[in-house]
Design a protein around this motif. Structure first.
Motif, mmCIF file in Angstrom:
data_model
loop_
_atom_site.group_PDB
_atom_site.id
_atom_site.type_symbol
_atom_site.label_atom_id
_atom_site.label_comp_id
_atom_site.label_asym_id
_atom_site.label_seq_id
_atom_site.Cartn_x
_atom_site.Cartn_y
_atom_site.Cartn_z
ATOM 1 N N UNK A 1 -18.664 2.155 16.930
ATOM 2 C CA UNK A 1 -17.728 2.242 18.049
ATOM 3 C C UNK A 1 -17.734 3.648 18.656
ATOM 4 N N UNK A 2 -17.601 4.672 17.823
ATOM 5 C CA UNK A 2 -17.562 6.053 18.317
ATOM 6 C C UNK A 2 -18.887 6.464 18.953
ATOM 7 N N UNK A 3 -20.002 6.075 18.354
ATOM 8 C CA UNK A 3 -21.308 6.404 18.932
ATOM 9 C C UNK A 3 -21.497 5.721 20.272
ATOM 10 N N UNK A 4 -21.089 4.453 20.378
ATOM 11 C CA UNK A 4 -21.221 3.727 21.642
ATOM 12 C C UNK A 4 -20.375 4.406 22.719
ATOM 13 N N UNK A 5 -19.146 4.780 22.378
ATOM 14 C CA UNK A 5 -18.271 5.460 23.349
ATOM 15 C C UNK A 5 -18.910 6.754 23.838
#
Length: 171
Positions: A152-156
């Motif tokens: 999630x954090x990497x995608x954001x």
């Protein structure tokens, strides 16, 4: 000129309607699909009026959902909501962003992705018909682990979305 539009979207059951209801500070509101709700932001620094619009996206296997091209004007902000206990809800958002990349990259100024902790409730059958409410396991993949939250954090970071974690069940 109409107030700026904030587009709030997610698949069914992730809490995107509830977010609008909380922001509007009106317990009588029951947000329905594509309904526009006026939100008055009043801080000690400024006052502003915006429109909040909710859209329910369909899971990937059902074709995703709405296109930002269908809107008369692109939104000023997008808030994408997923249930962090259901990986399919996150996958639907990432696919939808891919389908709407041109409008998002060229027109949307503010982009948030919300990992919502949605507690589902059920009646404890041992308590009979009027049984006590107990937390239910929503099923699916446990996204509370480091693996999904890292994804999630990497995608954001890659897509330019600000990551946010909330729990509408506490609202």
């Amino acid at each position: 000129m109409p107030p700026p539009l904030i587009f709030i979207a997610g698949i069914e059951g992730v809490g995107h309607h509830e977010i609008i209801e909380c922001l509007a500070h009106d317990t009588r509101i029951k947000v329905e699909e594509q309904q526009i709700v006026r939100w008055e932001i009043d801080t000690k620094y400024y006052t502003a009026s915006v429109h909040l619009q909710s859209w329910t996206l369909r899971p990937i296997e059902e074709g995703g959902g709405c296109s930002l091209d269908a809107l008369a004007e692109p939104p000023e902000a997008i808030v994408l909501v997923f249930d962090k206990s259901r990986e399919a809800s996150f996958d639907a958002l990432t696919a939808w962003v891919g389908e709407n990349r041109t409008v998002i990259d060229n027109s949307v100024e503010v982009k948030l992705c919300v990992a919502n902790h949605v507690k589902q409730r059920h009646r404890d059958s041992s308590e009979g018909e009027g049984g006590a409410l107990a937390d239910a396991d929503p099923g699916g993949v446990d996204l509370n682990g480091k693996g999904m939250m890292t994804k999630f954090l990497e995608w954001c970071l890659e897509e330019g979305f600000e990551p946010v974690e909330i729990s509408t069940s506490d609202a």
